[in-house]
Scaffold this motif. Structure first.
Motif, short mmCIF file in Angstrom:
data_model
loop_
_atom_site.label_atom_id
_atom_site.label_comp_id
_atom_site.label_asym_id
_atom_site.label_seq_id
_atom_site.Cartn_x
_atom_site.Cartn_y
_atom_site.Cartn_z
N ILE A 43 37.46 41.10 41.93
CA ILE A 43 37.51 40.86 40.49
C ILE A 43 38.79 41.45 39.90
N GLY A 44 39.16 42.65 40.34
CA GLY A 44 40.38 43.27 39.86
C GLY A 44 41.61 42.46 40.21
N TRP A 45 41.66 41.94 41.42
CA TRP A 45 42.78 41.10 41.81
C TRP A 45 42.84 39.84 40.97
N LEU A 46 41.68 39.26 40.68
CA LEU A 46 41.62 38.06 39.83
C LEU A 46 42.16 38.35 38.44
N ILE A 47 41.78 39.51 37.90
CA ILE A 47 42.26 39.89 36.56
C ILE A 47 43.77 40.09 36.55
N MET A 48 44.29 40.76 37.57
CA MET A 48 45.70 41.14 37.57
C MET A 48 46.63 40.01 38.01
N ALA A 49 46.14 39.10 38.86
CA ALA A 49 47.04 38.05 39.37
C ALA A 49 46.82 36.71 38.66
N PRO A 50 45.82 35.93 39.02
CA PRO A 50 45.67 34.61 38.39
C PRO A 50 45.49 34.67 36.86
N LEU A 51 44.82 35.69 36.37
CA LEU A 51 44.55 35.78 34.93
C LEU A 51 45.62 36.58 34.18
N GLY A 52 46.64 37.03 34.88
CA GLY A 52 47.77 37.68 34.22
C GLY A 52 47.45 38.96 33.48
N GLY A 53 46.44 39.68 33.94
CA GLY A 53 46.11 40.96 33.31
C GLY A 53 45.28 40.85 32.05
N LEU A 54 44.83 39.61 31.73
CA LEU A 54 44.01 39.40 30.52
C LEU A 54 44.64 40.10 29.30
N THR A 127 40.32 51.71 42.12
CA THR A 127 41.32 51.92 41.07
C THR A 127 42.69 52.18 41.65
N ALA A 128 42.75 52.79 42.84
CA ALA A 128 44.04 53.01 43.49
C ALA A 128 44.64 51.70 43.99
N ILE A 129 43.80 50.80 44.43
CA ILE A 129 44.28 49.51 44.95
C ILE A 129 44.76 48.61 43.81
N ILE A 130 43.99 48.52 42.74
CA ILE A 130 44.30 47.59 41.66
C ILE A 130 45.43 48.12 40.77
N GLY A 131 45.36 49.37 40.37
CA GLY A 131 46.44 49.97 39.59
C GLY A 131 46.69 49.32 38.24
N ARG A 132 45.66 48.98 37.53
CA ARG A 132 45.83 48.30 36.24
C ARG A 132 46.27 49.29 35.15
N PRO A 133 47.29 48.94 34.38
CA PRO A 133 47.71 49.83 33.28
C PRO A 133 46.64 49.94 32.20
N ARG A 134 46.65 51.02 31.48
CA ARG A 134 45.71 51.20 30.38
C ARG A 134 46.11 50.35 29.18
N SER A 204 37.03 44.53 30.06
CA SER A 204 36.64 44.15 31.43
C SER A 204 36.54 45.37 32.33
N ASP A 205 37.35 46.41 32.09
CA ASP A 205 37.23 47.65 32.86
C ASP A 205 35.84 48.26 32.67
N ILE A 206 35.38 48.23 31.44
CA ILE A 206 34.08 48.82 31.10
C ILE A 206 32.95 48.00 31.70
N VAL A 207 33.06 46.67 31.62
CA VAL A 207 32.01 45.80 32.16
C VAL A 207 31.89 45.98 33.68
N VAL A 208 33.03 46.03 34.38
CA VAL A 208 32.98 46.20 35.83
C VAL A 208 32.54 47.62 36.19
N GLY A 209 32.91 48.61 35.36
CA GLY A 209 32.39 49.96 35.57
C GLY A 209 30.88 49.99 35.44
N LEU A 210 30.35 49.25 34.46
CA LEU A 210 28.90 49.13 34.30
C LEU A 210 28.27 48.52 35.55
N LEU A 211 28.88 47.46 36.07
CA LEU A 211 28.39 46.83 37.29
C LEU A 211 28.37 47.81 38.44
N ASN A 212 29.44 48.55 38.61
CA ASN A 212 29.53 49.52 39.69
C ASN A 212 28.42 50.56 39.58
#
Length: 232
Positions: A43-54, A127-134, A204-212
């Protein structure tokens, strides 16, 4: 969730052997956690790559920021800090010790500890793999060294307090059981909103955190095989 599932540790209070505990932890917690980890990274890769970081989520963060007030700044500071690592660990240690003392069932008392441990492991590596900025907003809390995705505060508070809600089903007094269940389930919601309000995470960070956190709470709750009452 059925009543039998909610009271599975009452239905079969027998202690597991060390071999049974290790086997069940490996098959029913660790193995599924790998699947959860792969899903969160995907999901993180999808957000950062195809979806351009939303990038539209930055607009949401700025919109929330424009509605800030000193009163809500103070309130959400409390909500946000509930999910801090040291607070989550401290509350968990006290809860495990109390439940162990009250029930004399270590295999039941460790449920919250299993939940937050698995959640933290999945979160830290993901979080280390995805590395999404805040979010591009003014941050009201110090930013931890981890990246924005997924929300560790949301994951930890969900894992801990959902297990508390499940454990609360043992309480005999209906009014107290219902009250504590509602309070425990409300805590992650407050933490999630606090992190969004304070500019620390994208939605989306919060939603996926909820899922986790939710999945880890359920894995912890079912970590040990319990006998069906009809087979005992």
């Amino acid at each position: 969730m059925s009543d039998l599932s909610l009271r599975r540790y009452d239905v079969d209070p027998s202690p597991p052997s060390a071999r049974e505990a290790l086997r069940d932890a490996a098959l029913r917690v660790i193995a599924p956690a790998f699947v959860l980890f792969a899903l969160i990274v995907a999901i993180g890769w999808l957000i950062m790559a195809p979806l351009g970081g939303l990038r539209s989520e930055d607009d949401l963060s700025r919109s929330v920021q424009r509605g800030r007030t000193p009163t809500w700044d103070a309130i959400t500071a409390v909500w946000s800090h509930i999910g801090n690592t040291e607070i989550v660990i401290g509350v968990c240690v006290v809860a495990v010790a109390f439940v162990w003392w009250r029930t004399r069932q270590w295999w039941y008392a460790v449920v919250p500890a299993i939940a937050i441990s698995v959640q933290a492991t999945v979160f830290v590596i993901a979080t280390a793999i995805i590395g999404r900025p805040r979010p591009k907003a003014v941050h009201l809390d110090p930013a931890p060294p981890t990246s924005s995705y997924p929300s560790g505060h949301m994951g930890a508070s969900t894992a801990l307090y959902v297990t508390f809600a499940l454990m609360a089903q043992r309480i005999e007094r209906p009014w107290l059981r219902r009250l504590l269940t509602v309070v425990f389930l409300l805590v992650p919601v407050l933490v999630g909103y606090g992190r969004l309000y304070r500019g620390m995470h994208h939605l989306s960070d919060i939603v996926v955190g909820l899922l986790n956190g939710l999945v880890c709470a359920l894995l912890a709750w079912y970590w040990l095989r319990r006998r069906d009452p009809g087979r005992r």
